[in-house]
Motif scaffolding. Structure first.
Motif, mmCIF file in Angstrom:
data_model
loop_
_atom_site.group_PDB
_atom_site.id
_atom_site.type_symbol
_atom_site.label_atom_id
_atom_site.label_comp_id
_atom_site.label_asym_id
_atom_site.label_seq_id
_atom_site.Cartn_x
_atom_site.Cartn_y
_atom_site.Cartn_z
ATOM 1 N N HIS A 1 -11.535 -6.224 1.781
ATOM 2 C CA HIS A 1 -10.986 -4.871 1.916
ATOM 3 C C HIS A 1 -9.599 -4.763 1.289
ATOM 4 O O HIS A 1 -9.307 -3.777 0.580
ATOM 5 C CB HIS A 1 -10.939 -4.482 3.390
ATOM 6 C CG HIS A 1 -12.192 -3.811 3.863
ATOM 7 N ND1 HIS A 1 -12.412 -3.458 5.175
ATOM 8 C CD2 HIS A 1 -13.307 -3.409 3.180
ATOM 9 C CE1 HIS A 1 -13.600 -2.873 5.280
ATOM 10 N NE2 HIS A 1 -14.158 -2.832 4.093
ATOM 11 N N LEU A 2 -8.720 -5.730 1.514
ATOM 12 C CA LEU A 2 -7.388 -5.652 0.923
ATOM 13 C C LEU A 2 -7.455 -5.773 -0.599
ATOM 14 O O LEU A 2 -6.727 -5.094 -1.317
ATOM 15 C CB LEU A 2 -6.477 -6.728 1.514
ATOM 16 C CG LEU A 2 -6.073 -6.510 2.977
ATOM 17 C CD1 LEU A 2 -5.248 -7.690 3.483
ATOM 18 C CD2 LEU A 2 -5.282 -5.207 3.140
ATOM 19 N N SER B 1 -9.854 -4.678 -2.354
ATOM 20 C CA SER B 1 -10.446 -3.437 -2.854
ATOM 21 C C SER B 1 -9.406 -2.338 -3.037
ATOM 22 O O SER B 1 -9.640 -1.393 -3.792
ATOM 23 C CB SER B 1 -11.550 -2.953 -1.904
ATOM 24 O OG SER B 1 -11.013 -2.403 -0.712
ATOM 25 N N ILE B 2 -8.252 -2.435 -2.355
ATOM 26 C CA ILE B 2 -7.185 -1.440 -2.543
ATOM 27 C C ILE B 2 -6.059 -2.018 -3.397
ATOM 28 O O ILE B 2 -4.942 -1.518 -3.388
ATOM 29 C CB ILE B 2 -6.646 -0.932 -1.191
ATOM 30 C CG1 ILE B 2 -6.029 -2.059 -0.370
ATOM 31 C CG2 ILE B 2 -7.744 -0.231 -0.401
ATOM 32 C CD1 ILE B 2 -5.270 -1.579 0.873
ATOM 33 N N ALA B 3 -6.379 -3.092 -4.150
ATOM 34 C CA ALA B 3 -5.460 -3.712 -5.118
ATOM 35 C C ALA B 3 -4.268 -4.397 -4.458
ATOM 36 O O ALA B 3 -3.206 -4.512 -5.067
ATOM 37 C CB ALA B 3 -4.985 -2.692 -6.140
ATOM 38 N N HIS B 4 -4.455 -4.893 -3.229
ATOM 39 C CA HIS B 4 -3.405 -5.651 -2.547
ATOM 40 C C HIS B 4 -4.015 -6.907 -1.922
ATOM 41 O O HIS B 4 -4.012 -7.070 -0.695
ATOM 42 C CB HIS B 4 -2.717 -4.787 -1.486
ATOM 43 C CG HIS B 4 -2.047 -3.578 -2.045
ATOM 44 N ND1 HIS B 4 -0.942 -3.655 -2.871
ATOM 45 C CD2 HIS B 4 -2.353 -2.250 -1.949
ATOM 46 C CE1 HIS B 4 -0.584 -2.436 -3.235
ATOM 47 N NE2 HIS B 4 -1.427 -1.574 -2.693
ATOM 48 N N ILE C 1 -9.411 1.262 6.000
ATOM 49 C CA ILE C 1 -10.306 0.968 4.877
ATOM 50 C C ILE C 1 -11.726 0.989 5.426
ATOM 51 O O ILE C 1 -12.090 0.156 6.256
ATOM 52 C CB ILE C 1 -9.999 -0.397 4.241
ATOM 53 C CG1 ILE C 1 -8.527 -0.477 3.820
ATOM 54 C CG2 ILE C 1 -10.910 -0.640 3.039
ATOM 55 C CD1 ILE C 1 -8.093 -1.855 3.371
ATOM 56 N N CYS D 1 -3.489 -6.415 10.215
ATOM 57 C CA CYS D 1 -4.843 -5.869 10.140
ATOM 58 C C CYS D 1 -5.557 -6.005 11.476
ATOM 59 O O CYS D 1 -5.418 -7.015 12.171
ATOM 60 C CB CYS D 1 -5.661 -6.607 9.078
ATOM 61 S SG CYS D 1 -5.051 -6.428 7.397
ATOM 62 N N GLY E 1 -3.150 2.817 7.523
ATOM 63 C CA GLY E 1 -4.376 3.388 6.976
ATOM 64 C C GLY E 1 -5.622 2.691 7.474
ATOM 65 O O GLY E 1 -5.559 1.719 8.239
ATOM 66 N N PRO F 1 0.834 -1.214 0.000
ATOM 67 C CA PRO F 1 0.000 0.000 0.000
ATOM 68 C C PRO F 1 0.864 1.257 0.000
ATOM 69 O O PRO F 1 1.980 1.255 0.533
ATOM 70 C CB PRO F 1 -0.801 -0.120 1.301
ATOM 71 C CG PRO F 1 -0.817 -1.591 1.602
ATOM 72 C CD PRO F 1 0.505 -2.106 1.126
ATOM 73 N N GLU F 2 0.358 2.333 -0.601
ATOM 74 C CA GLU F 2 1.112 3.593 -0.644
ATOM 75 C C GLU F 2 1.356 4.144 0.751
ATOM 76 O O GLU F 2 2.412 4.697 1.027
ATOM 77 C CB GLU F 2 0.342 4.621 -1.482
ATOM 78 C CG GLU F 2 0.257 4.276 -2.958
ATOM 79 C CD GLU F 2 -0.480 5.351 -3.731
ATOM 80 O OE1 GLU F 2 -0.888 6.359 -3.107
ATOM 81 O OE2 GLU F 2 -0.649 5.192 -4.952
ATOM 82 N N ARG F 3 0.386 3.975 1.631
ATOM 83 C CA ARG F 3 0.527 4.471 2.999
ATOM 84 C C ARG F 3 1.000 3.345 3.920
ATOM 85 O O ARG F 3 0.547 2.205 3.805
ATOM 86 C CB ARG F 3 -0.804 5.018 3.509
ATOM 87 C CG ARG F 3 -1.295 6.261 2.760
ATOM 88 C CD ARG F 3 -2.685 6.636 3.235
ATOM 89 N NE ARG F 3 -3.661 5.616 2.851
ATOM 90 C CZ ARG F 3 -4.879 5.511 3.381
ATOM 91 N NH1 ARG F 3 -5.252 6.347 4.332
ATOM 92 N NH2 ARG F 3 -5.697 4.570 2.969
#
Length: 322
Positions: free
Chosen positions: A245-246, A248-251, A184, A232, A182, A177-179
């Motif tokens: 959820h993971l 959904s953020i492409a990971h 979700i 998580c 975070g 993830p970029e962050r």
């Protein structure tokens, strides 16, 4: 079959012809292919019967209302007269259901705990306060009596927002993830295309929040990381929540064929031996490693942590070798 029966619906006729067979039960037997007319299987309850026809119905024996105890080994982390904490292995279903009537955690617990298990969770789920997916490993607490069940259920309903409950998972995921940290916040509901899967809902669905933090990154030096270890923490407890959820953020979680199948080709581009290990990993790489709660009887703060099972350790070592 008599002339007087001609034209009657098959399910209604069966209910009248077979003792102790309700119309709804007759309909279910027909739909499941357990009824034949004239040697041909009939699956339409509304089909009218005709004089002279021979109807054969197979009524399977009723399944036990209470699961049977089975001698299945358990990895017991802690137990007393009120509760038991288990480190569930991957591949074990928590409670009996369609297609899983034996070999479950409940079957093992009934044998281990005997009559002490709480019944407040229902006959098929005695003592069960929360659950993990079949292929998710990790810590589970089970109540042995109703008082403990009620106390634990209240803590799990709060999900640690204000109470003492603490649950954390480790997930090996594709990419990073970029962050570093975070939240979700995305509602989850049953998929309209596949009722066995969940999906993010823009409207409707149930409120769902997952907190995440990147713990490790894996990849060759000088190149973008190919995978990461993400911790998580749940603020809600929806079905497949972390996995959905993971994704959904492409990971998505590595090995998750339900929500990360599109990432399977990434494994083929890895160097050996990581390629073989990742490609062969048979489940979602998700482990419930931390569980904390207040003992409902003693009010003692209990806290447990368990490392992931051997298959997930091997997967981590393979990613570290990149």
């Amino acid at each position: 079959m008599d002339e007087a029966d001609a034209g009657a619906r098959l399910d209604a006729w069966l209910a009248g012809a077979v003792a102790d067979l309700s119309r709804s039960r007759a309909k279910a037997l027909i739909v499941s292919g357990m009824v034949s007319v004239g040697g041909a299987t009939i699956e339409e309850p509304k089909r009218p019967v005709k004089p002279g026809e021979t109807v054969i119905v197979t009524v399977p024996p009723p399944e036990p209302a209470i699961p049977a105890g089975e001698a299945i080994a358990l990895d017991i982390v802690y137990q007393d007269d009120d509760l038991i904490v288990i480190d569930k292995p991957p591949g074990m279903v928590v409670h009996p259901g369609a297609g899983n009537h034996s070999g479950t955690l409940v079957n093992a617990l009934i044998r281990h705990c005997g009559d002490s298990l709480s019944g407040i969770g229902g006959v098929a789920r005695p003592g069960i306060v929360h659950r993990l997916d079949k292929d998710t490993s990790g810590l589970l607490v089970v109540a042995k009596n109703d008082r403990t069940h009620q106390g634990l259920a209240a803590q799990f309903a709060d999900h640690g927002r204000e109470g003492p409950l603490e649950r954390a998972y480790m997930a090996l995921c594709w990419g990073v993830p970029e962050r570093t940290k975070g939240i979700i916040d995305a509602a989850i509901g049953r998929s309209n295309q596949n009722r066995e899967k969940m999906e993010i809902k823009r409207t409707g669905g149930r409120h769902a929040i997952t907190h995440f933090a990147v713990a490790e990154r894996y990849g060759a030096a000088g190149k973008p990381p190919i995978a990461s270890l993400i911790e998580c923490r749940l603020e809600t407890g929806r079905t497949h929540q972390i996995r959905v959820h993971l994704a959904s953020i492409a990971h998505p979680v590595i090995g998750d064929r339900g929500y990360g199948a599109g990432f399977a080709t990434k494994a083929a581009r890895l160097p050996e031996p990581a390629r073989s290990v990742v490609s062969a990993f048979p489940r979602q790489a998700l482990h419930a490693f931390r569980l904390g709660f207040e003992h409902p009887a003693t009010h003692e703060a209990l806290h447990f942590e368990r490392p992931p099972p051997a298959d997930m350790i091997a997967l981590t070592d393979a990613l570290k070798s990149l």
